[in-house]
Design a protein around this motif. Structure first.
Motif, PDB file in Angstrom:
ATOM      1  N   SER A  60       5.255   0.205  31.174  1.00 58.10           N
ATOM      2  CA  SER A  60       5.945   1.492  31.054  1.00 58.10           C
ATOM      3  C   SER A  60       5.542   2.229  29.781  1.00 58.10           C
ATOM      4  N   LEU A  61       5.424   1.495  28.679  1.00 55.45           N
ATOM      5  CA  LEU A  61       4.991   2.125  27.434  1.00 55.45           C
ATOM      6  C   LEU A  61       3.531   2.552  27.538  1.00 55.45           C
ATOM      7  N   GLY A  62       2.674   1.690  28.114  1.00 59.71           N
ATOM      8  CA  GLY A  62       1.260   2.035  28.250  1.00 59.71           C
ATOM      9  C   GLY A  62       1.062   3.273  29.093  1.00 59.71           C
ATOM     10  N   ILE A  63       1.718   3.331  30.256  1.00 63.73           N
ATOM     11  CA  ILE A  63       1.583   4.499  31.121  1.00 63.73           C
ATOM     12  C   ILE A  63       2.264   5.713  30.493  1.00 63.73           C
ATOM     13  N   GLY A  64       3.356   5.479  29.767  1.00 63.61           N
ATOM     14  CA  GLY A  64       3.998   6.572  29.048  1.00 63.61           C
ATOM     15  C   GLY A  64       3.058   7.196  28.017  1.00 63.61           C
ATOM     16  N   LEU A  65       2.333   6.365  27.288  1.00 68.03           N
ATOM     17  CA  LEU A  65       1.357   6.873  26.311  1.00 68.03           C
ATOM     18  C   LEU A  65       0.221   7.607  27.013  1.00 68.03           C
ATOM     19  N   ALA A  66      -0.225   7.081  28.155  1.00 68.12           N
ATOM     20  CA  ALA A  66      -1.283   7.745  28.923  1.00 68.12           C
ATOM     21  C   ALA A  66      -0.820   9.118  29.403  1.00 68.12           C
ATOM     22  N   ARG A  67       0.440   9.229  29.772  1.00 67.73           N
ATOM     23  CA  ARG A  67       0.998  10.519  30.202  1.00 67.73           C
ATOM     24  C   ARG A  67       1.055  11.528  29.052  1.00 67.73           C
ATOM     25  N   GLN A  68       0.993  11.009  27.825  1.00 65.50           N
ATOM     26  CA  GLN A  68       0.939  11.874  26.643  1.00 65.50           C
ATOM     27  C   GLN A  68      -0.502  12.181  26.224  1.00 65.50           C
ATOM     28  N   GLY A  69      -1.457  11.822  27.067  1.00 64.59           N
ATOM     29  CA  GLY A  69      -2.851  12.135  26.789  1.00 64.59           C
ATOM     30  C   GLY A  69      -3.605  11.087  25.998  1.00 64.59           C
ATOM     31  N   LYS A  70      -2.989   9.924  25.794  1.00 69.69           N
ATOM     32  CA  LYS A  70      -3.639   8.859  25.036  1.00 69.69           C
ATOM     33  C   LYS A  70      -4.480   7.982  25.956  1.00 69.69           C
ATOM     34  N   LYS A  71      -5.562   7.449  25.406  1.00 70.28           N
ATOM     35  CA  LYS A  71      -6.373   6.494  26.150  1.00 70.28           C
ATOM     36  C   LYS A  71      -5.845   5.101  25.826  1.00 70.28           C
ATOM     37  N   VAL A  72      -5.430   4.366  26.861  1.00 69.32           N
ATOM     38  CA  VAL A  72      -4.646   3.143  26.663  1.00 69.32           C
ATOM     39  C   VAL A  72      -5.244   1.986  27.458  1.00 69.32           C
ATOM     40  N   LEU A  73      -5.305   0.842  26.802  1.00 72.34           N
ATOM     41  CA  LEU A  73      -5.648  -0.414  27.459  1.00 72.34           C
ATOM     42  C   LEU A  73      -4.461  -1.352  27.353  1.00 72.34           C
ATOM     43  N   VAL A  74      -4.041  -1.931  28.483  1.00 77.12           N
ATOM     44  CA  VAL A  74      -3.015  -2.975  28.458  1.00 77.12           C
ATOM     45  C   VAL A  74      -3.689  -4.299  28.806  1.00 77.12           C
ATOM     46  N   ILE A  75      -3.347  -5.336  28.043  1.00 79.53           N
ATOM     47  CA  ILE A  75      -3.984  -6.644  28.221  1.00 79.53           C
ATOM     48  C   ILE A  75      -2.915  -7.667  28.556  1.00 79.53           C
ATOM     49  N   ASP A  76      -3.136  -8.384  29.644  1.00 80.00           N
ATOM     50  CA  ASP A  76      -2.212  -9.429  30.095  1.00 80.00           C
ATOM     51  C   ASP A  76      -2.635 -10.754  29.476  1.00 80.00           C
ATOM     52  N   ILE A  77      -1.783 -11.316  28.608  1.00 75.00           N
ATOM     53  CA  ILE A  77      -2.110 -12.567  27.915  1.00 75.00           C
ATOM     54  C   ILE A  77      -1.173 -13.680  28.377  1.00 75.00           C
ATOM     55  N   ASP A  78      -0.691 -13.565  29.591  1.00 78.11           N
ATOM     56  CA  ASP A  78       0.229 -14.549  30.148  1.00 78.11           C
ATOM     57  C   ASP A  78      -0.413 -15.192  31.381  1.00 78.11           C
ATOM     58  N   PRO A  79      -0.584 -16.514  31.396  1.00 75.39           N
ATOM     59  CA  PRO A  79      -1.155 -17.162  32.580  1.00 75.39           C
ATOM     60  C   PRO A  79      -0.389 -16.887  33.865  1.00 75.39           C
ATOM     61  N   GLN A  80       0.883 -16.518  33.763  1.00 78.53           N
ATOM     62  CA  GLN A  80       1.649 -16.161  34.952  1.00 78.53           C
ATOM     63  C   GLN A  80       1.240 -14.802  35.516  1.00 78.53           C
ATOM     64  N   ALA A  81       0.507 -14.013  34.706  1.00 82.19           N
ATOM     65  CA  ALA A  81      -0.080 -12.731  35.133  1.00 82.19           C
ATOM     66  C   ALA A  81       0.964 -11.735  35.647  1.00 82.19           C
ATOM     67  N   SER A  82       2.120 -11.704  35.037  1.00 83.50           N
ATOM     68  CA  SER A  82       3.177 -10.793  35.497  1.00 83.50           C
ATOM     69  C   SER A  82       2.771  -9.330  35.367  1.00 83.50           C
ATOM     70  N   LEU A  83       2.130  -8.972  34.277  1.00 79.35           N
ATOM     71  CA  LEU A  83       1.691  -7.591  34.101  1.00 79.35           C
ATOM     72  C   LEU A  83       0.648  -7.223  35.153  1.00 79.35           C
ATOM     73  N   THR A  84      -0.306  -8.119  35.374  1.00 77.15           N
ATOM     74  CA  THR A  84      -1.355  -7.877  36.367  1.00 77.15           C
ATOM     75  C   THR A  84      -0.756  -7.661  37.749  1.00 77.15           C
ATOM     76  N   ILE A  85       0.183  -8.518  38.131  1.00 74.82           N
ATOM     77  CA  ILE A  85       0.827  -8.407  39.443  1.00 74.82           C
ATOM     78  C   ILE A  85       1.627  -7.109  39.549  1.00 74.82           C
ATOM     79  N   SER A  86       2.361  -6.774  38.487  1.00 72.86           N
ATOM     80  CA  SER A  86       3.214  -5.580  38.532  1.00 72.86           C
ATOM     81  C   SER A  86       2.403  -4.293  38.598  1.00 72.86           C
TER      82      SER A  86
END
Length: 297
Positions: A60-86
């Motif tokens: 939500s924060l990453g996409i929120g920053l992108a909506r403000q014109g920022k170039k954003v990378l989100v990195i999933d560092i959890d083996p459960q891959a919750s961010l990737t799945i979501s």
């Protein structure tokens, strides 16, 4: 990534440090026209307690920053891959290149190209996905040279491409989380507005202080974010008051994220809260968080 043009002397280095986060480097290719590349602000979304909203907050924060014109990378560092799945990849273990692939390449002194494995999401952010293979990488880090800085080495190759890089860490204080803390400028700590999650905060703060002393002297705590706040209950209000009393004088307290049934549904949709429930109170709260993060540097 921010790109400016200045007339400057060769090899000059510019720094802007409201919180020690933004560093700019000057190209020396042309003596009259200098290109200034500003490196990304890197933030870890961390808490060793699971279920506090780390992945939802990162997305939500990453996409929120992108909506403000920022170039954003989100990195999933959890083996459960919750961010990737979501973010719409329900089978992360079949993705050919993930963070595990990238980190393994650095450990084995055979690094991949810097942008290998990065996936662009429809809502404007880039994603470095995770998979269960990260569990094996965490084991291999134990015997790796410079084991605490493997992730930092990777980030150094891509920081100039983004304005913000957000790391969604695993619910532990193991080597993957230590790698994240060693690589970032600041930590944003989501805390569920309940007694036990709030009680466990002190252990995380001690780990952050240890990493600051021994590995990353630039590491700062960006603030505490109360999440899943049931605004109808006195318990939630009392927890927020307790957090303010205990930490408000020395740490920034972000505006809270309310509890919402709609928000709990988004992980299975592959969409952000802004798309799934754009007029809801959680979307509005994450928009507020985005403005607060931008305002503090």
């Amino acid at each position: 990534m921010s790109l400016f043009f200045f007339i400057l002397f060769p090899h000059e280095k510019l720094t802007k440090k409201p919180h020690g986060k933004t560093v700019c480097y000057v190209s020396t290719e042309n003596i009259w026209e200098r290109k200034v590349y500003c490196m990304a602000t890197v933030i870890s979304i961390s808490n060793q307690k699971g279920g506090v909203g780390k992945s939802v907050t990162t997305a939500s924060l990453g996409i929120g920053l992108a909506r403000q014109g920022k170039k954003v990378l989100v990195i999933d560092i959890d083996p459960q891959a919750s961010l990737t799945i979501s973010l719409g990849f329900p089978k992360p273990d079949v993705i050919p290149v993930t963070l595990a692939t990238v980190m393994s390449g650095i450990i084995e002194d055979n690094p991949l190209p810097p942008t290998a494995g990065i996936i662009h999401h429809a809502e404007g952010v880039d994603l470095m996905p995770a998979s269960i293979e990260l569990s094996g990488v965490e084991i291999s880090l134990v015997n790796a040279m410079s084991r605490e800085t493997i992730l930092r080495q990777y980030l150094e190759t891509i920081k100039h491409l983004y304005d913000h890089i957000l790391l969604d860490t695993s619910p532990s204080l193991g080597m993957l989380t230590v790698n994240a803390l060693a690589a970032v400028d600041s930590v944003l700590i989501p805390v569920q507005a309940e007694y036990l999650p709030a009680k466990g905060l002190e252990l995380l703060l001690k780990t952050i202080a240890r990493v600051h002393r021994q590995i990353n002297p630039h590491l700062e705590i960006g603030g505490i974010l109360p999440t899943m706040v049931d605004e109808r209950t006195n318990d939630a209000k009392e927890i927020i008051e307790s957090l303010n009393e205990a930490y408000g004088s020395r740490l920034h307290m972000f505006s809270h994220i309310p509890r919402s049934v709609r928000a709990s549904e988004i992980s299975k949709t592959g969409k952000s809260i802004y798309t799934y429930d754009p007029r809801g109170k959680v979307a509005a709260a994450y928009e507020t968080l985005t403005r607060e993060v931008l305002s503090v540097g």
